[in-house]
Design an enzyme around this catalytic site. Structure first.
Site, PDB file in Angstrom:
ATOM      1  N   VAL A  20       0.817  -1.378  -0.108  1.00 40.47           N
ATOM      2  CA  VAL A  20      -0.031   0.001   0.085  1.00 40.47           C
ATOM      3  C   VAL A  20       0.889   1.209   0.093  1.00 40.47           C
ATOM      4  O   VAL A  20       0.437   2.214  -0.854  1.00 40.47           O
ATOM      5  CB  VAL A  20      -1.108  -0.055   1.328  1.00 40.47           C
ATOM      6  CG1 VAL A  20      -1.798   1.308   1.245  1.00 40.47           C
ATOM      7  CG2 VAL A  20      -1.999  -1.140   1.252  1.00 40.47           C
TER       8      VAL A  20
ATOM      9  N   GLY B 223      -3.324 -14.618  -3.609  1.00 36.72           N
ATOM     10  CA  GLY B 223      -3.083 -13.749  -2.777  1.00 36.72           C
ATOM     11  C   GLY B 223      -4.080 -12.997  -2.030  1.00 36.72           C
ATOM     12  O   GLY B 223      -3.808 -11.829  -1.614  1.00 36.72           O
TER      13      GLY B 223
ATOM     14  N   LYS C 166     -12.317  -3.865  12.717  1.00 33.17           N
ATOM     15  CA  LYS C 166     -13.046  -2.881  11.986  1.00 33.17           C
ATOM     16  C   LYS C 166     -14.435  -2.703  12.657  1.00 33.17           C
ATOM     17  O   LYS C 166     -15.168  -1.587  12.509  1.00 33.17           O
ATOM     18  CB  LYS C 166     -13.597  -3.293  10.478  1.00 33.17           C
ATOM     19  CG  LYS C 166     -12.112  -3.583   9.930  1.00 33.17           C
ATOM     20  CD  LYS C 166     -12.162  -4.365   8.588  1.00 33.17           C
ATOM     21  CE  LYS C 166     -10.953  -4.293   7.928  1.00 33.17           C
ATOM     22  NZ  LYS C 166     -11.033  -5.745   6.581  1.00 33.17           N
TER      23      LYS C 166
END
Length: 436
Positions: A14, A184, A202
């Site tokens: 990222v 992945g 979350k």
């Protein structure tokens, strides 16, 4: 044009995506922000290893040197420490912060929000929940004038892919997990995903935002999907359900009649006609129920370098615009210092139980008596004769029982009592029913 410097902590998948975007989309971002965004440094473990598209001179291993003088600090390291300390240091120095660190936010949300507000700067974290799906701003800004009652969603792409393949292809859990790793979608160590911990972090953030109550990871009841079998998937399909790992955050009435908050994660049955049932592959979706807005669903890519970097860049633009315009302060909604978190035992829900029983006269009566003793009401029973008999030749049957809503503690006691019955060979599965 004014210039704002950005320090990036973390050069992984990222981080590299974000760095390349800042370097290659500088003109576009400047037009949106009203200032040039200059990447001043990228903190990495090994500065000698080249990163595609990132100039070597921007890489550094000294966090103080990388962060020094930055207007915006982007934390993509993950973990609790040293990420927490570096974020707090950046905030106290007057830098705004962007982070995708869900584990840190789940544990220290009120502390970080307060630190940003005290310093008159921003901390943004859209990428910490559901990747590219914009859910943080809708909960904290767009619906700030509404009263949110419930947020229910698929917030982990790995588990959704596994359950989806088990449903569509008939695979067992191990095969679906291995394929997710090959593609992945799952890490080499998938524990955080398949045991529900990622979704729980979350859920803690979502509940804190939706209800303005500090909810930590320890407040979230968590169950993973490792116990979901191919047979459970088939039984669910026969009854018109799909199994999904759900994060559920809702306002509930506590035993004293007061309002509490429940946050929980577990595999649950969702009716096939519910919008969440059709969410396939590694996608995420979050279903919000509010008093005035009604039902809203947010859907999209929940993980991966590109989707997550999209959310990070959106946050960077947001905090940069705030700096250019001279705005200060943190959240339109402030999280209260305390709140009542309802334990799972006091939550009201519905169950679907699958039993394998010895098919003798009176079996249904014995099962019904046990369920009634625990104060639970049966909504539906389906009995199917099994082809293979018990070792002593006794015929066997499968009972699928759906209950009406009852306290979780009563339903759990019902399962224990049924398992102890002499007519019950085994309890094959216990699943909650949500969204019905």
């Amino acid at each position: 044009m004014e210039k704002l410097t950005i320090a990036l902590l973390g050069g992984g998948v990222v981080g590299s995506e974000v760095a390349r975007a800042l370097l290659t989309q500088s003109d576009t971002l400047a037009a949106r922000v009203g200032a040039r965004l200059e990447l001043s440094g990228v903190l990495v473990r090994d500065a000698s290893r080249p990163r595609d598209g990132i100039p070597q001179e921007l890489l550094g291993t000294d966090p103080e040197a990388v962060v020094a003088g930055a207007d915006i600090v982007v934390e993509l390291m993950g973990g609790i420490e040293p990420a927490r300390t570096r974020i707090l240091t950046a905030l106290s120095s007057g830098a705004s912060v962007v982070t995708a660190n869900k584990a840190l936010l789940a544990q220290h949300f009120p502390e970080l929000i307060t630190a940003a507000d005290d310093a008159g700067v921003r901390i943004e974290y859209e990428a910490a929940v559901a990747g590219a799906i914009p859910i943080v701003r809708p909960l904290s800004v767009s619906l700030a004038g509404d009263r949110i009652q419930r947020v229910m969603g698929i917030v982990n792409g790995t588990t959704n892919y596994i359950l989806d393949q088990m449903s569509k292809e008939g695979w067992d859990f191990d095969t679906a997990l291995a394929t997710a790793q090959e593609l992945g979608f799952a890490e080499a160590d998938p524990t955080a995903d398949i045991e529900g911990h990622d979704a729980a972090a979350k859920a803690a953030i979502i509940a804190s935002l939706a209800f303005q109550v500090p909810v930590s990871l320890d407040d979230v009841h968590v169950e993973g999907i490792t116990g979901v079998s191919a047979d459970m998937i088939r039984t669910a399909a026969d009854q018109g359900f799909t199994i999904k790992l759900l994060a559920i955050c809702e306002r509930v009435t506590g035993p004293d009649g007061g309002e509490s908050v429940s946050a929980r994660v577990y595999p649950a049955l969702v009716q096939d006609d519910h919008p969440l049932a059709s969410v396939s592959g590694a996608f995420n979706a979050v279903f919000v129920e509010a008093d005035s807005a009604g039902s809203l669903m947010f859907y999209g890519q929940g993980a991966g370098g590109a989707p997550t970097s999209s959310a990070v860049l959106g946050d960077i633009v947001s905090v940069a615009r705030r700096k250019v315009l001279g705005g200060r302060g943190q959240m339109p909604q402030q999280v209260r210092e305390s709140g009542s978190i309802l334990p799972i035992a006091r939550v009201t829900t519905r169950y679907q139980l699958t039993l394998e029983v010895f098919d003798r006269p009176g079996v249904l009566l014995r099962v019904a008596e046990v369920v009634a003793t625990e104060g639970v009401s049966i909504e539906l029973v389906q009995q199917t004769r099994l082809e293979d008999a018990a070792a002593d030749g006794t015929p066997r049957a499968k009972l699928v029982i759906a209950t009406h809503s009852a306290l979780e503690s009563s339903l759990a006691a019902t399962v224990d009592s049924l398992a102890a019955l002499e007519v019950v060979e085994s309890v094959k599965s216990v699943l909650r029913i949500e969204g019905a």
